[in-house]
Design a protein around this motif. Structure first.
Motif, short mmCIF file in Angstrom:
data_model
loop_
_atom_site.label_atom_id
_atom_site.label_comp_id
_atom_site.label_asym_id
_atom_site.label_seq_id
_atom_site.Cartn_x
_atom_site.Cartn_y
_atom_site.Cartn_z
N MET A 1 0.85 -1.18 0.00
CA MET A 1 0.00 0.00 0.00
C MET A 1 0.89 1.23 0.00
N SER A 2 0.56 2.17 -0.85
CA SER A 2 1.37 3.39 -0.95
C SER A 2 1.12 4.30 0.25
N ALA A 3 2.04 5.22 0.45
CA ALA A 3 1.90 6.19 1.55
C ALA A 3 0.66 7.06 1.35
N GLY A 4 0.37 7.39 0.10
CA GLY A 4 -0.82 8.19 -0.19
C GLY A 4 -2.10 7.45 0.16
N ALA A 5 -2.15 6.16 -0.15
CA ALA A 5 -3.33 5.35 0.17
C ALA A 5 -3.50 5.22 1.68
N ASP A 67 -23.65 10.58 5.99
CA ASP A 67 -22.23 10.80 5.66
C ASP A 67 -21.35 9.70 6.25
N ILE A 68 -21.65 9.28 7.47
CA ILE A 68 -20.88 8.22 8.10
C ILE A 68 -21.00 6.93 7.28
N GLY A 69 -22.20 6.60 6.87
CA GLY A 69 -22.40 5.41 6.04
C GLY A 69 -21.63 5.48 4.74
N ARG A 70 -21.67 6.65 4.10
CA ARG A 70 -20.95 6.84 2.83
C ARG A 70 -19.43 6.70 3.04
N LEU A 71 -18.92 7.34 4.08
CA LEU A 71 -17.48 7.28 4.35
C LEU A 71 -17.03 5.87 4.74
N GLU A 72 -17.88 5.16 5.49
CA GLU A 72 -17.52 3.78 5.85
C GLU A 72 -17.47 2.88 4.63
N LYS A 73 -18.35 3.12 3.66
CA LYS A 73 -18.29 2.34 2.40
C LYS A 73 -17.00 2.66 1.65
N GLN A 74 -16.64 3.95 1.59
CA GLN A 74 -15.39 4.34 0.93
C GLN A 74 -14.20 3.68 1.61
N LEU A 75 -14.21 3.70 2.95
CA LEU A 75 -13.11 3.11 3.71
C LEU A 75 -13.02 1.61 3.44
N ALA A 76 -14.15 0.93 3.41
CA ALA A 76 -14.16 -0.50 3.15
C ALA A 76 -13.58 -0.79 1.77
N LYS A 78 -11.47 1.07 0.06
CA LYS A 78 -10.03 1.37 0.05
C LYS A 78 -9.23 0.31 0.77
N THR A 79 -9.74 -0.18 1.89
CA THR A 79 -8.99 -1.19 2.65
C THR A 79 -9.03 -2.55 1.93
N ASN A 80 -10.15 -2.85 1.25
CA ASN A 80 -10.23 -4.10 0.49
C ASN A 80 -9.35 -4.06 -0.75
N ASN A 81 -9.29 -2.90 -1.40
CA ASN A 81 -8.49 -2.77 -2.61
C ASN A 81 -6.99 -2.71 -2.33
#
Length: 83
Positions: A1-5, A67-76, A78-81
């Motif tokens: 994982m890159s530092a940016g990620a 917003d929390i739901g949306r951000l948690e989906k984004q986080l999931a 990013k962490t899965n990818n």
């Protein structure tokens, strides 16, 4: 994982925690309002006019929840990818 990620994941986690704290504070205020309303009027809140005194806080609470739901989906994603 890159530092940016990694940085992006940390930022998402921080924003989620910030929103959860704000939502929690609003929940306390709204719950207090609900209890006071029920004591004063001997009924539950059921009309929009019932919440006019806390309408802004109620809207913010709902927005934070979304917003929390949306951000948690984004986080999931990013962490899965990244794994």
């Amino acid at each position: 994982m890159s530092a940016g990620a990694k940085s992006e994941i940390v930022q998402l986690q921080a924003k989620i925690e910030e929103y959860k704290r704000e939502r929690g504070n609003l929940r306390v205020k709204l719950d207090s309002f609900r209890k006071q309303f029920e004591q004063q009027y001997n009924r539950k809140i059921k009309f929009k006019r019932d919440i006019k005194d806390v309408e802004g806080e109620f809207k913010r609470y709902k927005d934070l929840k979304d917003d929390i739901g949306r951000l948690e989906k984004q986080l999931a994603l990013k962490t899965n990818n990244s794994g």
